[in-house]
Design an enzyme around this catalytic site. Structure first.
Site, short mmCIF file in Angstrom:
data_model
loop_
_atom_site.label_atom_id
_atom_site.label_comp_id
_atom_site.label_asym_id
_atom_site.label_seq_id
_atom_site.Cartn_x
_atom_site.Cartn_y
_atom_site.Cartn_z
N HIS A 62 0.83 -1.21 0.00
CA HIS A 62 0.00 0.00 0.00
C HIS A 62 0.86 1.25 0.00
O HIS A 62 0.55 2.23 -0.69
CB HIS A 62 -0.93 -0.01 1.22
CG HIS A 62 -2.04 -1.00 1.11
ND1 HIS A 62 -3.37 -0.64 1.03
CD2 HIS A 62 -2.03 -2.36 1.05
CE1 HIS A 62 -4.12 -1.72 0.94
NE2 HIS A 62 -3.32 -2.78 0.96
N ASP A 120 -5.48 6.07 1.93
CA ASP A 120 -5.71 4.70 1.48
C ASP A 120 -7.21 4.41 1.56
O ASP A 120 -7.84 4.60 2.59
CB ASP A 120 -4.94 3.75 2.40
CG ASP A 120 -4.71 2.40 1.79
OD1 ASP A 120 -5.64 1.87 1.16
OD2 ASP A 120 -3.59 1.86 1.96
#
Length: 449
Positions: A18, A106
């Site tokens: 990520h 995110d």
């Protein structure tokens, strides 16, 4: 465009798959004059560094070097430390004369949109999975997709997607009990479709053109990928040769030296990422399948997985194979000796292979990987997928056959040519005036307004 007064804060789940794409997006923003602050816990700050003349800063938000091990505990801990430190960060930046404007977060952390709004900031959700997978999660979230686990049943999906069986769906659609929290998080990232001011996807228009158009009817999205270092694409960002962060120390020199001694397209590169864990039986089948293929192979086996490799395997394959605990994946994929990538089909790895033109053997494990494998095989036509037995184990014979088909078979040549086509389209997207470059400029112009 005057972007120098703009200041963006980036919040990513603190795991490599990520952080890296969001870090690359940060570099693109900084190259256009935007100031970026990345929030990171202490155990990651040593792996990150200030870049672009100080335009990318790392803000440490915890003093604890030992984060929780479980994913549920990690996410809860991370949310706590972000909320605890965010007010001070906003005040600090306000006092510096370069106040924050937007939070790029995110997408699996939808609470970050609320955090942004509570502090008078705008939010941009960054999706680290494909548009197709996120679109499927959105259908599930909104109640428009029901999955029956009846044997041999197919799933009713939009016509712009390939026909899929249960084995092609994200694993969280089928097995909601094994990872209930991750299942909920993955599907709930669709909250961002209604809440966020911007939806940013780590993909590019030509790769998922029809899906992008379909999602655009539901929300305003921008593709800003593939987010891999510029050296492997447009070469437009100075000194952008790697991601800038790795949780594992790569065996860089030994890997490249070993590849340098091999012929062009003669090596199978095998890696299942930073999280996947194969069972001992599957590791055994994989090992002997590699040996039976009679190909050179470079196999990444993390330290935690090392004990699962058959005891006599390394000695029997010392002339054909190299096993390392970690390696510089982009350098390996870009190396002329690499002819095939055997992968779990995580989205980052898939994008890297597509962008560097490497055909794949897909061996998906969970999450979005089965769907990525479906697209690799049937939509982008750059690879094949292994078939597991009734017990779920992929046999050594199956592994051998798939590797040999990609490396030596007639179909392998077709896959290689398709992979080269996608490589050129990826470069075109991020190059000046390409769809990704334009989308980033549009995001900045909207931010300035």
């Amino acid at each position: 465009m005057s972007s120098k007064a703009q200041h963006v804060v980036v919040i990513s789940v603190p795991v490599q798959g990520h952080i890296n794409p969001m870090l690359q997006f940060s570099k693109r923003l900084a190259s256009k004059g935007v100031r970026v602050t990345i929030l990171a816990p202490a155990y990651l700050t040593t792996s990150l560094q200030t870049m672009y003349g100080g335009l990318i800063q790392i803000e440490c938000i915890s003093e604890d070097d030992k984060p929780p091990h479980g994913i549920d505990e990690l996410l809860e801990w991370f949310e706590t430390i972000v909320f605890r430190s965010f007010r001070n960060l906003v005040d600090k930046m306000e006092g510096s004369g370069c106040p924050l404007k937007v939070v790029v977060y995110d997408a699996v952390l939808p609470w970050a949109q609320d955090l942004a709004q509570n502090h008078g900031l705008k939010g941009a959700a960054f999706f680290t999975q494909s548009c197709a997978v996120c679109g499927m999660y959105y259908l599930m979230y909104s109640g428009k997709l029901k999955v029956s686990t009846t044997e041999n049943s197919s799933v009713s999906l939009p016509s712009i997607m390939p026909v899929m069986g249960l084995q092609d769906l994200p694993s969280f659609f089928i097995d909601t009990q094994s990872y209930p929290s991750l299942s909920k998080i993955s599907i709930n990232q669709s909250m961002n479709f209604q809440k966020a001011e911007w939806l940013l996807f780590n993909s590019f228009d030509n790769l998922e053109k029809e899906v992008v158009e379909w999602i655009s009817h539901e929300a305003a999205i921008k593709t800003i990928g593939p987010t891999i270092p510029s050296m492997y694409l447009d070469k437009g960002l100075k000194d952008d040769k790697d991601y800038g962060m790795s949780l594992f120390k790569p065996n860089s020199e030994s890997c490249i030296k070993w590849l340098d001694s091999r012929e062009t397209s003669s090596v199978v590169y095998v890696s299942f990422g930073s999280l996947a864990s194969l069972g001992e039986k599957q590791m055994e089948e994989l090992a002997w399948g590699l040996m039976r293929s009679n190909c050179y192979f470079l196999w990444v086996v993390r330290t935690s997985e090392d004990s699962k490799v058959p005891k006599d395997f390394k000695s029997k394959t010392s002339e054909k194979g190299l096993i390392v605990n970690w390696c510089p994946q982009l350098d390996v994929l870009a190396h002329p000796a690499t002819g095939c990538f055997m992968t779990h089909c995580g989205w980052n790895s898939t994008l890297e292979a597509l962008s560097l033109g490497v055909p794949m053997v897909g061996m998906p494990q969970w999450s979005d990987q089965p769907t990525n494998a479906k697209y690799i095989m049937d939509v982008w036509e750059t690879g094949i997928r292994v078939k597991g037995g009734e017990d779920g184990i992929v046999t050594r014979e199956e592994i051998e056959g798939c590797i040999r088909e990609v490396m030596f078979g007639e179909k392998g040549n077709i896959l290689k040519n398709n992979a080269l086509k996608w490589r050129e389209l990826a470069k075109e997207a991020v190059d000046e005036g390409g769809t990704t470059d334009k989308n980033i400029d549009e995001f900045l112009s909207q931010l300035i307004k």
